[in-house]
Design an enzyme around this catalytic site. Structure first.
Site, PDB file in Angstrom:
ATOM      1  N   SER A  34      -1.211  35.184 -24.273  1.00 57.83           N
ATOM      2  CA  SER A  34      -0.394  34.714 -25.390  1.00 57.83           C
ATOM      3  C   SER A  34      -1.179  34.775 -26.693  1.00 57.83           C
ATOM      4  O   SER A  34      -2.399  34.595 -26.708  1.00 57.83           O
ATOM      5  CB  SER A  34       0.031  33.263 -25.125  1.00 57.83           C
ATOM      6  OG  SER A  34       0.562  32.666 -26.285  1.00 57.83           O
ATOM      7  N   TYR A  92      -1.599  24.449 -23.415  1.00 58.40           N
ATOM      8  CA  TYR A  92      -1.039  25.704 -22.898  1.00 58.40           C
ATOM      9  C   TYR A  92      -1.873  26.895 -23.345  1.00 58.40           C
ATOM     10  O   TYR A  92      -2.281  27.734 -22.537  1.00 58.40           O
ATOM     11  CB  TYR A  92       0.410  25.863 -23.362  1.00 58.40           C
ATOM     12  CG  TYR A  92       0.922  27.284 -23.243  1.00 58.40           C
ATOM     13  CD1 TYR A  92       1.237  27.821 -22.001  1.00 58.40           C
ATOM     14  CD2 TYR A  92       1.085  28.086 -24.373  1.00 58.40           C
ATOM     15  CE1 TYR A  92       1.691  29.125 -21.889  1.00 58.40           C
ATOM     16  CE2 TYR A  92       1.536  29.383 -24.273  1.00 58.40           C
ATOM     17  CZ  TYR A  92       1.836  29.905 -23.021  1.00 58.40           C
ATOM     18  OH  TYR A  92       2.276  31.203 -22.921  1.00 58.40           O
ATOM     19  N   ASN A 146       6.335  36.695 -29.709  1.00 57.45           N
ATOM     20  CA  ASN A 146       7.509  35.870 -29.392  1.00 57.45           C
ATOM     21  C   ASN A 146       8.592  36.694 -28.706  1.00 57.45           C
ATOM     22  O   ASN A 146       9.386  37.351 -29.378  1.00 57.45           O
ATOM     23  CB  ASN A 146       8.068  35.224 -30.667  1.00 57.45           C
ATOM     24  CG  ASN A 146       7.149  34.171 -31.231  1.00 57.45           C
ATOM     25  OD1 ASN A 146       6.043  34.477 -31.659  1.00 57.45           O
ATOM     26  ND2 ASN A 146       7.588  32.928 -31.221  1.00 57.45           N
ATOM     27  N   LYS A 189      -4.421  29.721 -21.196  1.00 57.67           N
ATOM     28  CA  LYS A 189      -4.389  31.181 -21.308  1.00 57.67           C
ATOM     29  C   LYS A 189      -5.774  31.722 -21.677  1.00 57.67           C
ATOM     30  O   LYS A 189      -6.251  32.711 -21.106  1.00 57.67           O
ATOM     31  CB  LYS A 189      -3.358  31.612 -22.346  1.00 57.67           C
ATOM     32  CG  LYS A 189      -1.921  31.352 -21.969  1.00 57.67           C
ATOM     33  CD  LYS A 189      -1.481  32.182 -20.782  1.00 57.67           C
ATOM     34  CE  LYS A 189       0.016  32.065 -20.525  1.00 57.67           C
ATOM     35  NZ  LYS A 189       0.452  32.839 -19.344  1.00 57.67           N
TER      36      LYS A 189
END
Length: 366
Positions: free
Chosen positions: A147, A172, A202, A176
């Site tokens: 991400s 989060y 996104n 990653k």
């Protein structure tokens, strides 16, 4: 959300995943989810064979059925939690995998701030177990779903792969980043490992058929599925978090990428793995940023429905603008996002209008 689910194969042939003549067999971890399901469709279309494992904590068995419908292939599915090492080993014993695509993980930024232990356990421990089983069975090629949150607050824009990573603003994003580091260390320790880390921006949109799309369990955590649910009448209005950002209209700017373009980026990553590429990092984005208000207007046009919204306070960790520099992925993988904002919104609306309650009604009727 962290149930250890027993292994069950929903296919009459446990070795169907090892079809002769394919480009190889891919284990798709988290393949029933939004991005995983779309990627599975494109992997099959490209001529690979796919075997999906998913614990269905934030996805649906109906998604797998529709991937089978779209592809015309009765792909093998196992209801397995990556935290259940014994069940995962059983899957590896049944199939000879050439590649792994790792999408499995909890993914809500806000929830990660209130439940950090759940995120660290599920995302990091699950990834570690997957890597351990891969090593045990001699499977050394992996594409990891990462991400752009690993970049933290942008020091410059657009974001390229040389931008410092690790100063994440939420658990989060930290999970990653930590998984990226573990995979890089594994490649350094054992050069037989080939790793492609794909940093998403996104994801938006849905498959052109309208049969699969994003189906959040509970209130959506991301802008566009929430907008779509307002447009279809499931929710009364949208809350726009902040209108005082340093942008043209005061709302946050993000790089939105069509989920099918994203899926095709993973197919390109599979080709890269076959070059014995070592450890590579790529941004998957368009290079163009759109504000929240621009996205609302585009979706109103696609759906023909007004999107009521109100401004509320900013969320912690949100920044003014984030968008990618996709130069490196175009150069090294020959990949470029080709589906624009209008197509993203049209495809998302087709999915939402055809499935106003997501997969749940279909599951209840089956």
């Amino acid at each position: 959300m962290l149930n250890h689910l027993s292994l069950s194969c929903l296919n009459s042939s446990s070795n169907m995943g090892d079809l002769s003549g394919s480009k190889g067999t891919v284990l798709v971890a988290g393949g029933a989810g939004y991005i995983g399901s779309h990627t599975t469709v494109e992997v099959l279309k490209e001529g690979y064979n796919a075997v999906v494992v998913d614990n269905l904590c934030n996805s649906s068995m109906e998604s797998i059925e529709r991937v089978r419908e779209i592809s015309g292939i009765n792909i093998t599915f196992y209801n397995v939690d990556l935290l259940d090492k014994a069940a995962l080993r059983e899957v590896f014993e049944k199939h000879q995998f050439d590649f792994v695509m790792h999408f499995a993980g909890l993914k809500a930024v806000g929830e990660s701030c209130t439940k950090p232990l759940a995120y660290y356990k599920n995302n990091i421990d699950g990834s570690m177990i997957l890597m351990e089983v891969m090593e045990e069975f001699g499977v050394h090629n992996i594409v990891f779903s990462s991400s752009a949150t690993v970049y933290g607050v942008p020091q410059y824009l657009p974001l390229d792969e040389n931008h410092p990573a690790g100063a994440c603003t939420n658990p989060y994003g930290k999970t990653k980043y930590f998984i990226e580091e573990i995979l890089a260390d594994q490649n350094a320790a054992n050069p037989n490992w080939n790793v492609v880390l794909l940093r998403y921006f996104n994801p938006c949109g849905a498959h052109k058929s309208g049969r699969i799309g994003e189906d959040p369990q509970g209130p959506p955590n991301n802008l566009m599925p929430y907008v779509a649910q307002v447009a279809v009448g499931r929710r009364p209005e949208l809350s726009v978090f902040g209108n005082d950002y340093n942008t043209l209209d005061g709302t946050g700017v993000r790089d939105y990428i069509h989920v099918v373009d994203l899926a095709l980026g993973h197919v390109a990553a599979l080709r890269k793995l076959q070059e014995n590429c070592g450890c590579k990092i790529y941004n998957l984005g368009t290079g163009t940023g759109y504000s929240v208000l621009e996205m609302i207007k585009a979706f109103e046009k696609a759906s023909g429905n007004p999107i009521p919204y109100k401004f509320v306070g900013r969320r912690n960790g949100d920044v003014d603008s984030v968008y990618a520099d996709p130069t490196l992925v175009a150069k090294e993988l020959g990949w470029k996002a080709v589906r624009g904002l209008e197509e993203m919104c049209e495809d998302l609306w087709r999915w939402q209008s055809m499935n106003p309650t997501g997969f749940r009604l279909a599951e209840a009727e089956s």
